[in-house]
Design an enzyme around this catalytic site. Sequence first.
Site, PDB file in Angstrom:
ATOM      1  N   GLY A   1       0.855  -1.177   0.000  1.00  0.00           N
ATOM      2  CA  GLY A   1       0.000   0.000   0.000  1.00  0.00           C
ATOM      3  C   GLY A   1       0.889   1.225   0.000  1.00  0.00           C
ATOM      4  O   GLY A   1       2.079   1.152  -0.348  1.00  0.00           O
TER       5      GLY A   1
ATOM      6  N   ILE B   1       2.297   2.964   2.416  1.00  0.00           N
ATOM      7  CA  ILE B   1       3.493   2.886   3.266  1.00  0.00           C
ATOM      8  C   ILE B   1       4.478   1.882   2.707  1.00  0.00           C
ATOM      9  O   ILE B   1       5.685   2.152   2.639  1.00  0.00           O
ATOM     10  CB  ILE B   1       3.101   2.528   4.717  1.00  0.00           C
ATOM     11  CG1 ILE B   1       2.253   3.651   5.327  1.00  0.00           C
ATOM     12  CG2 ILE B   1       4.350   2.289   5.563  1.00  0.00           C
ATOM     13  CD1 ILE B   1       1.673   3.322   6.695  1.00  0.00           C
TER      14      ILE B   1
ATOM     15  N   GLU C   1      -2.270  -2.014  22.948  1.00  0.00           N
ATOM     16  CA  GLU C   1      -1.654  -0.699  22.948  1.00  0.00           C
ATOM     17  C   GLU C   1      -0.779  -0.559  24.196  1.00  0.00           C
ATOM     18  O   GLU C   1      -1.099  -1.113  25.242  1.00  0.00           O
ATOM     19  CB  GLU C   1      -2.727   0.388  22.946  1.00  0.00           C
ATOM     20  CG  GLU C   1      -3.381   0.594  21.590  1.00  0.00           C
ATOM     21  CD  GLU C   1      -2.388   1.004  20.515  1.00  0.00           C
ATOM     22  OE1 GLU C   1      -1.644   1.979  20.722  1.00  0.00           O
ATOM     23  OE2 GLU C   1      -2.351   0.338  19.461  1.00  0.00           O
TER      24      GLU C   1
ATOM     25  N   HIS D   1       4.657   1.828  19.906  1.00  0.00           N
ATOM     26  CA  HIS D   1       3.689   2.230  18.873  1.00  0.00           C
ATOM     27  C   HIS D   1       3.808   3.728  18.588  1.00  0.00           C
ATOM     28  O   HIS D   1       2.852   4.495  18.733  1.00  0.00           O
ATOM     29  CB  HIS D   1       2.251   1.875  19.286  1.00  0.00           C
ATOM     30  CG  HIS D   1       1.309   1.868  18.110  1.00  0.00           C
ATOM     31  ND1 HIS D   1      -0.027   1.637  18.223  1.00  0.00           N
ATOM     32  CD2 HIS D   1       1.535   2.072  16.778  1.00  0.00           C
ATOM     33  CE1 HIS D   1      -0.603   1.694  17.037  1.00  0.00           C
ATOM     34  NE2 HIS D   1       0.331   1.951  16.141  1.00  0.00           N
TER      35      HIS D   1
END
Length: 317
Positions: A154, A156, A264, A284
């Site tokens: 994609g 990125i 996360e 992250h």
Amino acid sequence: MKIVILEPLGITAEKLAAASAAVEAKGHTLVAYDTKTENQEELAQRGKDADVIIIANQPLRKNVLEKCENLKFLSIAFTGVDHVDVEYCRERGIAVSNAAGYSTNAVAELAFGLAVSVLRNIPACDSVCRQEGTKTGLVGSELYGKTFGVVGTGAIGCKVANIAQAFGCQVVAYSRSKKPELEALGVSYLSLEELLRTSDIVSLHVPLNDQTKGLIGQKEIACMKETAILLNTARGGVVDSAALAAALNEDRIAGAGIDVFEMEPPVPADHPLLHSKHTVVTPHVAFASHEALFTRAQIVFTNILAWEDGRQQNVIC
């Protein structure tokens, strides 16, 4: 129309005012919360009267969404949407858009920061230097001349492929669909197994969904060279963390650069990748540059204006 930002967007009040100016000029009410909460009742309270909700990576499930009775549009300040109950939104007729493209440069650059950190032992060199040590045992390897495998081409992944070529790497790729513009630059598309077997660096750039969950597991890691490193700036669930940690600790692959986990941050202290050999970890942060965070704020408000005008963009549903 009431617009509610359920969590901080990571930018200053001045930048938020600049990004939201066009929306507020139309007379809409904007409510921005400057704290994040995991409390589901509080989330529902914050969003209950909203016509439009803006979130970043705050999980937003049916139990909260069903209490937001006025909600018509959800503008997600993030690329991935696996943290949102999109199916419920679809059932309710709630339109959803993401902030595709905001972090392309930021994520691609961090992938190479991780690659060089692992290849050149930068964290260990920093530690040794502060303790009056030398380079003994810390001589690393170059990116130049390596085969760089990009999984997912994609926006990125394409950016990463371009940068890898600038480093002097031979780039190979695996993706659901091929990009002619990459092939024109000499990028070869391979099967996932072929890519894993031939690459010195494997960099992951796929979304998390039913097809990619656990994409890199014990079997796939076993295909990699003992001298190879794995980079994950995509989603934690794409990789079997326990299998990767075992391979690293048993020297079956040479290293890893990891920015994403199954949860996360804060990442639990006993997470296997926090204790694996030759691993550089970050919390992250790949998407989180000052430039990218302001860009995504601009996108989420542009999404609102486009939706209001009947020309929804960055459509998820």
